[in-house]
Design a protein around this motif. Structure first.
Motif, PDB file in Angstrom:
ATOM      1  N   ARG A  25      11.608 -40.966  -5.312  1.00  0.00           N
ATOM      2  CA  ARG A  25      10.802 -42.034  -5.899  1.00  0.00           C
ATOM      3  C   ARG A  25      11.410 -43.368  -5.514  1.00  0.00           C
ATOM      4  NH1 ARG A  25       5.954 -40.131  -7.271  1.00  0.00           N
ATOM      5  NH2 ARG A  25       6.185 -38.138  -8.289  1.00  0.00           N
ATOM      6  N   LYS A  26      10.598 -44.399  -5.541  1.00  0.00           N
ATOM      7  CA  LYS A  26      11.075 -45.712  -5.136  1.00  0.00           C
ATOM      8  C   LYS A  26      11.600 -46.531  -6.304  1.00  0.00           C
ATOM      9  CE  LYS A  26       7.358 -47.130  -3.110  1.00  0.00           C
ATOM     10  NZ  LYS A  26       6.399 -47.920  -2.324  1.00  0.00           N
ATOM     11  N   HIS A  27      11.075 -46.309  -7.492  1.00  0.00           N
ATOM     12  CA  HIS A  27      11.392 -47.173  -8.617  1.00  0.00           C
ATOM     13  C   HIS A  27      12.351 -46.493  -9.589  1.00  0.00           C
ATOM     14  CE1 HIS A  27       8.319 -50.065  -7.521  1.00  0.00           C
ATOM     15  NE2 HIS A  27       7.516 -49.046  -7.277  1.00  0.00           N
ATOM     16  N   ASN A  87      13.873 -56.765  -8.402  1.00  0.00           N
ATOM     17  CA  ASN A  87      12.961 -55.622  -8.499  1.00  0.00           C
ATOM     18  C   ASN A  87      13.774 -54.372  -8.816  1.00  0.00           C
ATOM     19  OD1 ASN A  87      14.216 -55.057  -6.105  1.00  0.00           O
ATOM     20  ND2 ASN A  87      12.452 -55.570  -4.841  1.00  0.00           N
ATOM     21  N   ASP A  88      13.092 -53.244  -8.939  1.00  0.00           N
ATOM     22  CA  ASP A  88      13.794 -52.003  -9.265  1.00  0.00           C
ATOM     23  C   ASP A  88      13.681 -50.969  -8.152  1.00  0.00           C
ATOM     24  OD1 ASP A  88      11.123 -51.487  -9.699  1.00  0.00           O
ATOM     25  OD2 ASP A  88      11.489 -50.145 -11.377  1.00  0.00           O
ATOM     26  N   TYR A  89      13.477 -51.428  -6.918  1.00  0.00           N
ATOM     27  CA  TYR A  89      13.465 -50.512  -5.787  1.00  0.00           C
ATOM     28  C   TYR A  89      14.873 -50.027  -5.500  1.00  0.00           C
ATOM     29  CZ  TYR A  89       8.811 -52.242  -4.689  1.00  0.00           C
ATOM     30  OH  TYR A  89       7.498 -52.587  -4.736  1.00  0.00           O
ATOM     31  N   GLN A  91      15.845 -49.077  -2.571  1.00  0.00           N
ATOM     32  CA  GLN A  91      16.219 -49.507  -1.232  1.00  0.00           C
ATOM     33  C   GLN A  91      16.685 -50.967  -1.201  1.00  0.00           C
ATOM     34  OE1 GLN A  91      13.204 -47.938  -1.753  1.00  0.00           O
ATOM     35  NE2 GLN A  91      13.754 -45.955  -0.928  1.00  0.00           N
ATOM     36  N   SER A  92      16.424 -51.735  -2.230  1.00  0.00           N
ATOM     37  CA  SER A  92      16.721 -53.165  -2.181  1.00  0.00           C
ATOM     38  C   SER A  92      18.165 -53.492  -2.550  1.00  0.00           C
ATOM     39  CB  SER A  92      15.783 -53.930  -3.103  1.00  0.00           C
ATOM     40  OG  SER A  92      16.049 -53.593  -4.438  1.00  0.00           O
TER      41      SER A  92
END
Length: 96
Positions: A25-27, A87-89, A91-92
């Protein structure tokens, strides 16, 4: 028959929560919600076990207190990550 339906319902809830948690998942919010869903399924499992053995429900209150503390800790981590990174990614930000 009714007890078996309850056990099967709890088992399916637990599997769905683990499936969402393990999948990519991303988030971070989705991961936290899946953990809360797993905690809810474990709560229902404890409820069924304690009702089946006709024991007192004090252990459920202790479990609820710890699960609420876990949820508050997860939300505070989420808020601090959003404030620092925007943000809550996953990957960031770098986890190392």
């Amino acid at each position: 028959m009714m007890v078996m339906d309850g056990w099967m319902f709890v088992f399916i809830m637990y599997l769905v929560g683990n499936l969402i948690f393990v999948s990519k998942r991303k988030h971070l919010l989705i991961v936290l919600l899946s953990l809360e869903f797993i905690v809810l399924s474990i709560f229902f499992l404890l409820l069924l076990c304690l009702m089946y053995t006709e024991n007192s429900m004090y252990m459920l209150m202790v479990f609820l207190v710890f699960s609420v503390c876990e949820g508050a800790l997860g939300l505070s981590i989420l808020v601090s990550m959003i404030r620092t990174h925007g943000n809550d990614y996953f990957q960031s930000f770098n986890l190392l």
